[in-house]
Design a protein around this motif. Sequence first.
Motif, mmCIF file in Angstrom:
data_model
loop_
_atom_site.group_PDB
_atom_site.id
_atom_site.type_symbol
_atom_site.label_atom_id
_atom_site.label_comp_id
_atom_site.label_asym_id
_atom_site.label_seq_id
_atom_site.Cartn_x
_atom_site.Cartn_y
_atom_site.Cartn_z
ATOM 1 N N THR A 1 12.379 35.997 48.472
ATOM 2 C CA THR A 1 11.390 37.090 48.495
ATOM 3 C C THR A 1 12.064 38.435 48.305
ATOM 4 N N SER B 1 13.253 38.979 44.724
ATOM 5 C CA SER B 1 12.152 39.388 43.854
ATOM 6 C C SER B 1 11.828 40.863 44.042
ATOM 7 N N ARG B 2 11.839 41.328 45.291
ATOM 8 C CA ARG B 2 11.546 42.738 45.544
ATOM 9 C C ARG B 2 12.619 43.645 44.960
ATOM 10 N N ARG C 1 14.458 43.045 42.321
ATOM 11 C CA ARG C 1 14.273 43.116 40.871
ATOM 12 C C ARG C 1 13.141 44.078 40.509
ATOM 13 N N THR C 2 12.109 44.108 41.364
ATOM 14 C CA THR C 2 10.974 44.988 41.095
ATOM 15 C C THR C 2 11.357 46.447 41.236
ATOM 16 N N VAL C 3 12.176 46.744 42.219
ATOM 17 C CA VAL C 3 12.581 48.127 42.480
ATOM 18 C C VAL C 3 13.447 48.664 41.343
ATOM 19 N N CYS C 4 14.348 47.831 40.844
ATOM 20 C CA CYS C 4 15.313 48.293 39.843
ATOM 21 C C CYS C 4 14.702 48.264 38.442
ATOM 22 N N ARG C 5 15.335 48.990 37.542
ATOM 23 C CA ARG C 5 14.875 49.067 36.166
ATOM 24 C C ARG C 5 15.384 47.872 35.361
ATOM 25 N N LYS D 1 14.677 53.414 47.968
ATOM 26 C CA LYS D 1 13.627 52.484 47.541
ATOM 27 C C LYS D 1 14.009 51.038 47.881
ATOM 28 N N ALA E 1 11.858 48.579 50.187
ATOM 29 C CA ALA E 1 11.403 47.267 49.744
ATOM 30 C C ALA E 1 11.827 46.175 50.711
#
Length: 963
Positions: A584, A587-588, A590-594, A626, A630
């Motif tokens: 989990t 996944s978070r 990866r979402t935060v980063c570009r 961030k 997350a």
Amino acid sequence: MNTGQRLLAALGDRYRLPWLFALLVIVALYAKTPLSVARLDLLLHDLLSVELLAGPPSGGSVDTQAPLVVAIDDASLAARGPWPWPRERHAELVDRLSRAGVSGIGYAIMFAETSADDRGDAALIDAVRRAGNVVLPVAPVASAGGGVGTLQPWPALADAAARLAHVDVEVDADALSRRVFLEAGAGSPQWPALAWALIDVSRKSRPLSGIGGRRGAAEPAAGSWVRDHEVIVLPGGAWPVAHLSAGDVLAGAVSPNLLRGRSVLVGVTYTGAGNSLATPVSALAAPMPAVDFHARAYSALRSDRYSTQLAPVWGLPAALCVLAVLWLRRPHARLRDMVLVAGSLTVPLFISVVLLALARLWLAPAAVMIGLSAGALMWVSIRTVDLAQRLKQANARAHATLYAISDAVLQFDGVLRLRYLNRKAEELCACRLAEVRDQGIEGLPAIEGALRDLLQDLLCRCRDEARAQTMPGHVLMPAGRFGPARALRPSASPLFGMTGRVDGVVLVLNDVSDTVAAADKLAHQATHDALTGLPNRVLLRDRLRQALAQRDAGLVAVLFVDLDRFKRINDSLGHQQGDKVLTTLASRLRTVCRVGDTVARWGGDEFMIILQGLADRDAVARVAAKVMQAVGQIITLDDVDFRFSCSIGIAIAHEDSDDADVLFAMADTAMYRSKSQSGAAIHFYAHDMSAGTRDWIELESDLRHGLDEGRFEVHYQPQYELASGKLAAFEALLRFRRRDGQLLSPGDFIAVAEESGLIEGIGEWVLLQVTQQIADWSKQGLAVVPVAVNVSARQCLGRALVRRVENALRQSRIAPSLLRLELTESTAMGDVDHVATLLADIRALGVHLSVDDFGTGYSSLSYLKRFPIDELKVDRSFVRDLVGDADDAAIVRATIALAHGLGMRVVAEGVENVEQLNMLAAQQCDLVQGYLFSQPVPADLVVSEGLLGAPEGQGRTLRLIRS
């Protein structure tokens, strides 16, 4: 099983049939030899005997043993008158020959009746009698009553002759004469052959025993012409015979020297004489006069250049031997068996040649050769049919194999037109063979664009260079209307024709899509974490090195993210829930980063993030914030909401270092700085952090060696009863001596020992050391008191602590009540159920338990009731400000009251002045320890300074000092 099948089973296999058939043919031919077979045998004899039984070479010398033919030829008739001559002229010829000294005269002219001139008959009789070496002929004639009679000279002339001899000549199946019978006659073989009789008269021939072919011992029929001792005299001895004209002899034109000692045959040779014979020698020219035949027979018999024909039955053994070999060999398609079959056909002929050359015996080979040829022909036919069937089966199998294999096979002719597609090729190319036959590769619907050009070039190179062509790696067949993308490995092989030139090309397209996918999967597994799917250390390091190489791409930062207190999840909820948390959080992150950033799993609950193209440190800090936000979002596990925090360390590329591994280490160091501040913090790397990291590593190494080198020491600090002032116990305090002699207290190295796992070995050593020291003091007769040993949180994991306490008590043999274990409040609350069970087992051993640093941890009162605790220790932080801080005084007072209410003793540590001591006494504290009474001292000073006295109570006591 039908009759045919049973017959085949009895014979063994169908390859024996030809030789059985050959045997039947041979037997049939011998039983009744056809005229054509007999002619073939005679032809073979003539051809072979010319070479093997050839006469003497021609040359300048005269063979004085060769016969002479005195021929009544056309010249003789012209000189002496027409034929027949009067008997006087024959008498004159005999006399002249006799006077010339010939050794014998063979007359091939029949004088069966007397003539009208009695004087001429008498002259002939007298001449024959005078010569004494004249052989006169007899011949078989058909009798009027049937059968065969004899035509011979009239009796008076027969009586005068030296020998009578038959002139019977055999006519063979080919209507040629080549053989004579050395004996023949009506009713019995009573007369020798003319040539044999002449030899006997002239040269004295040898006995006939063993010469020529015998006709058997059966009784001849009455009136039959009987023959015996058959020999073949032509064409083996068919060299030219010297002729003398009878007219020349009568005229005295022939030198006596030419005639002296020679055997002479007299006969008619004039044109139209009618007594000529067709022979192999004259088969292509004029027939041979009978006198010449007898002369040649004479030469052959005299020089042993004749042959004897064996009975046909003698050919059967050789045939049977050959057939037996072929029968047993049962030839198949091997080259050596074909050679054996071909060679078997020449065996009969070879045997005939050997017998003819060495023994002058003629064994007719034609029947055997024909039989073997018939068998060989049947064998070849069966072999041909069998090979055709096998070829058909092989083609069917090849077609089935090509149709079933997983590779696409395409066959092209010499001009690269399609001739064959297997099933896989039809599927891959999205067409049927009938639709694209005779078209080029451009006619295949699914082969388009660059792939078509590449395969066309491969085919051309294979054809032009006449060798197999392959391509490194694989080519991509793009996805389209004919199916998904495929990875193909093409190869081309030339097909060679009868002339050795390339007349076709086979193209094989091996579909390696699964292999490539598997390789990609393995490559992904080698560079990615199996649980989270994030890049692993290998790929992370490669990405960072690539980022470092791009110096103009903006700021590059490395973030080391470590989850705080993640171990509690694995220990309490299990690793499955822990894995769920990690996936989990991955996944978070990866979402935060570009998209251009890299998020990787470093290991365990640690993650690494590479940020690229940022403007400055503030931008990095915002991304790190961030990340913390997350991570801090709620995660629900087993219907329970959890929040996590993380510690982040940051290293800036090119500012802190240009080396990838060094940047990772710097980010790790900065992360530990964040974690040292109770976590949930962000720190950029600073150079002073490295020194602390190096100190930590050096201390860990020193601790490892110190345990083996005995550089740990136990110091003892006394505890006194406030009520009586007596020594009540000691607290064992661990010290570590560095290599440079510096002595460290637990606060300087315990954290390193726990982090590295060394604490378990050190703790076991302390237990053994303290219990053994108590036993030594007892042996010295001192009044021993209990000694308290501190236990770390890591030692309380599992059941090992119970076993180690039991081992220490067993080795030292001290009373369990003399040992106390102290554990901190935070340790007791780590896993309440486990610790409760663990402490109960230790208490059952008789060992007392104490809670250290009470009031600084969770301060939960519930565990005081669940745990078998004997005493509480008030932390020194409350005792230090006890006099001047009303809050600390209230805490101490409440703690003492609580402990007493639960039946526990209270120990106040860190007592350093009299005011603290008096206030503790006023609150009825049970025990005190601190520098006011004694610093921790080595074991040898415990006795020398009188801290531990004799049983009579001589030890140091405490006097309360009141203000």
